[in-house]
Design a protein around this motif. Structure first.
Motif, PDB file in Angstrom:
ATOM      1  N   TYR A 381       0.694  -1.173   0.042  1.00  0.00           N
ATOM      2  CA  TYR A 381       0.053  -0.043  -0.023  1.00  0.00           C
ATOM      3  C   TYR A 381       0.952   1.287   0.058  1.00  0.00           C
ATOM      4  O   TYR A 381       1.765   1.386   0.977  1.00  0.00           O
ATOM      5  CB  TYR A 381      -1.111   0.026   1.278  1.00  0.00           C
ATOM      6  CG  TYR A 381      -1.832  -1.172   1.175  1.00  0.00           C
ATOM      7  CD1 TYR A 381      -2.956  -0.924   1.013  1.00  0.00           C
ATOM      8  CD2 TYR A 381      -1.492  -2.408   1.787  1.00  0.00           C
ATOM      9  CE1 TYR A 381      -4.000  -1.964   1.066  1.00  0.00           C
ATOM     10  CE2 TYR A 381      -2.524  -3.306   2.062  1.00  0.00           C
ATOM     11  CZ  TYR A 381      -3.825  -3.029   1.757  1.00  0.00           C
ATOM     12  OH  TYR A 381      -4.645  -4.361   1.553  1.00  0.00           O
ATOM     13  N   PHE A 384      -1.743   7.918  -2.121  1.00  0.00           N
ATOM     14  CA  PHE A 384      -3.276   7.997  -2.144  1.00  0.00           C
ATOM     15  C   PHE A 384      -3.747   7.834  -3.747  1.00  0.00           C
ATOM     16  O   PHE A 384      -3.120   8.124  -4.688  1.00  0.00           O
ATOM     17  CB  PHE A 384      -3.388   9.355  -1.766  1.00  0.00           C
ATOM     18  CG  PHE A 384      -3.332   9.873  -0.423  1.00  0.00           C
ATOM     19  CD1 PHE A 384      -4.236   9.183   0.459  1.00  0.00           C
ATOM     20  CD2 PHE A 384      -2.570  10.751  -0.028  1.00  0.00           C
ATOM     21  CE1 PHE A 384      -4.181   9.361   1.889  1.00  0.00           C
ATOM     22  CE2 PHE A 384      -2.321  10.723   1.214  1.00  0.00           C
ATOM     23  CZ  PHE A 384      -3.077  10.718   2.318  1.00  0.00           C
ATOM     24  N   VAL A 413      -6.102   4.241  -0.830  1.00  0.00           N
ATOM     25  CA  VAL A 413      -4.753   4.123  -0.723  1.00  0.00           C
ATOM     26  C   VAL A 413      -4.286   3.019  -1.865  1.00  0.00           C
ATOM     27  O   VAL A 413      -5.064   2.116  -2.132  1.00  0.00           O
ATOM     28  CB  VAL A 413      -4.205   3.364   0.152  1.00  0.00           C
ATOM     29  CG1 VAL A 413      -2.741   3.441   0.234  1.00  0.00           C
ATOM     30  CG2 VAL A 413      -4.551   4.333   1.524  1.00  0.00           C
TER      31      VAL A 413
END
Length: 605
Positions: A381, A384, A413
């Motif tokens: 991850y 954004f 994300v």
């Protein structure tokens, strides 16, 4: 003394969990009555009737006193802490502002150990020590001895922070505190922000004067309790530490399970199979790791590797790195194992201005994830997604924090697939997490605990307590402009091939230009030449079974390294070569090397 050569029967590439560094020729580790007899003999040689055993906070004073009493029954033992320390209520009031109400974060203390003592009682203790042979014992005992005009023998009972943490988990308290049942994160906070800072300042006043160093980690150890506490002379300690700053070495790694931990390290590094998992391995964190100083017979004394940083910063770090960071080791290597485990928490690290203003730290935790291994479907991850609604995301996080609907991380994300040898850069302010089925070599700066968790997938810690989330801190540090396009362009596999010749390829693979750590990867068939260029190098053997570090001038003995081991090459080493060993069976080798950008000799940024 040269590093012992490995036995031909040693398994090739076996990760060494207890690496040692040699004591100087002729130095011996003494234990039990023989150790304290040597202390008494040194006192007699000085014409001294006073022995000072200044103990790092966390040392088990009753056990040390018992050992001394059995060995030196004619000597009176005075517990300096009992005799002259302030009441704990006054100490608590003094450090209250440093500890704050937060479970994890405090503010760095700049106090010195004398702040915890009553000056009048220190003087009275000093006066009473003159009438018979006396041992002054406790953290700050040297404060008493310095008030006398008598000669004395100085012993440092030292121990590493990791051992202190293990003891605290089993119920040990902070220094003179009454908190055996307190949350271990709060115990750690009190040590990190207050006690250990004060204790290290105090230690630095004694290093040059030490007559002996005593291994307080061994006596009452939370693990490896069968090892007898050893003692070496101050001269042997200083020589060993100075020698270590001029050759490659490894610190003693430590391993810890976690709520998201995996199984890779258990299998690959031959760890305890009875543990549910291992989440972390701190393979190069000199502020918390230790060094094992070994004599010719293999007996060891364990000392904090921080002692090397504090006493040999120029040789270890290099002049320019020392000028920039002081006596702090600014590079950290550690492992994050989620193979057959879970996601790390979704998190962000503070921006430099924020960590300075809020916590009193000099610099922040920029970092990167290097994929030492990855399972099918592994991902990271990072950054954004385009067009994220900031208010909506924070609202969803606050609902999740209070036990409402789980946070939908993938809604906000980016996720990027991860495979072995990928490198993801994570400058402070970047939202990130490692997903499950990854084996991450994390390369970062070293401010330790400054991770602001935003979402932890609804888990409890292994202690059964919800892991702390810090949404206010996190929101204040999120860099919202780091969207998909920016993240892909700046943070995902930014590999630049610098040169290739004679079976060697050198690549620049991080970190981001906002970060102060430079990372180079070297692929080689037989050997690759390096030069510290006046700044400390930290490396990990990320590919290959077994290699060795050698000096082209014979300045140090060949030093063997195994797959996945992190090793440190001090700035003072200069040129060195990493090469395959004669018995290696690998056909390709790879090292990942970190150094401080802008501190190499002749480099201008």
């Amino acid at each position: 003394m040269p590093t012992p050569s490995p036995s031909p029967t040693d398994p090739i590439g076996r990760y060494e969990k207890r690496p040692t560094v040699p004591l100087p020729d002729g130095a011996r580790v003494l234990t039990g009555a023989a150790a304290w007899a040597a202390v008494a003999e040194a006192a007699a040689g000085k014409g001294a009737r006073l022995v000072v055993v200044d103990a790092y906070p966390g040392a088990d004073l009753p056990l040390i006193a018992k050992e001394i009493a059995e060995a030196l029954p004619e000597w009176r033992i005075v517990d300096v802490e009992e005799a002259a320390a302030l009441p704990i209520a006054e100490i608590d009031a003094f450090i209250e502002a440093n500890l704050t109400d937060d479970r994890v974060f405090g503010v760095m203390s700049h106090a010195t150990v004398d702040a915890f003592y009553d000056a009048g009682r220190l003087a009275a203790t000093a006066a009473s020590a003159a009438d018979r042979p006396t041992v002054l014992l406790g953290w700050g005992a040297d404060l008493v001895a310095r008030l006398t005009e008598s000669p004395y023998v100085l012993v440092l009972a030292d121990m590493a922070r990791w051992e202190i943490q293990l003891r605290q988990r089993l119920g040990a308290t902070n220094w003179r505190a009454r908190n055996p049942e307190e949350d271990r994160l709060r115990k750690y906070k009190r040590g990190f922000f207050v006690e250990w800072r004060m204790a290290d300042r105090h230690k630095m006043t004694m290093f040059d004067r030490l007559d002996f160093v005593y291994d307080a980690s061994a006596l009452g150890a939370a693990e490896d309790a069968g090892r007898a506490p050893g003692m070496i002379t101050g001269e042997a300690f200083r020589t060993a530490i100075a020698d270590t700053a001029h050759r490659p070495f490894r610190v003693v790694p430590f391993f810890d399970p976690g709520s998201w931990g995996g199984q890779w390290m258990k299998r690959k590094l031959d760890l305890d199979p009875s543990k549910p998992n291992y989440a972390w391995c701190f393979d190069c964190v000199p502020e918390e790791n230790s060094l094992l100083l070994a004599d010719a017979d293999g007996a060891v004394v364990e000392v904090p590797s921080l002692d090397l940083v504090l006493t040999q910063p120029r040789a270890l770090l290099g002049e320019r790195t020392f000028a920039r960071f002081g006596a702090e080791f600014p590079i950290r290597f550690d492992f994050l194992d989620t193979m057959e485990g879970g996601n790390l928490s979704l998190q962000v690290h503070p921006l430099t201005d924020y960590i300075q203003r809020t916590f009193g730290m000099h610099y922040t935790q920029d970092e990167s994830y290097y994929m030492l291994d990855a399972g099918e479907g592994a991902h990271v991850y990072l950054g954004f997604k385009d067009g994220v609604d900031r208010e909506a995301m924070m609202a969803d996080l606050r609902v999740a924090e209070t036990g409402g609907a789980p946070f939908e991380a993938e809604k906000y994300v980016n996720t990027f697939p991860a495979k072995k040898h990928d490198h993801f850069l994570i400058p402070a302010g970047t939202i990130h997490s490692s997903g499950a089925d990854s084996m991450v070599l994390e390369i970062s700066a070293t401010p330790f605990i400054f991770t602001f968790k935003l979402w932890d997938w609804g888990r409890l810690g292994l202690d059964g307590i919800p892991r702390p989330v810090h949404l206010d801190h996190g929101e204040a540090n999120l860099e919202w402009y780091r969207d998909t396009a920016w993240t892909e362009a700046n943070l995902v596999n930014r590999v630049e091939r610098l040169w290739e010749a004679d079976g060697v390829v050198e690549e620049r693979t991080g970190l981001h230009e906002l970060e102060f750590i430079e990372v180079r990867r070297h692929w080689f068939d037989d050997e690759a030449a390096h030069d510290t260029q006046g700044t400390v190098n930290v490396l990990n053997l990320v590919e290959g079974d077994e290699a060795e570090v050698v000096s082209p001038t014979g300045a140090f003995a060949p030093y063997r390294i195994n797959y996945a081991e992190t090793f440190i090459v001090p700035a003072a080493v200069g040129p060195y070569i990493v090469r395959r060993t004669e018995r290696s069976r690998a056909t390709r080798f790879g090292t990942l090397k970190a150094s401080i950008r802008g501190t190499r000799i002749g480099q201008i940024d």
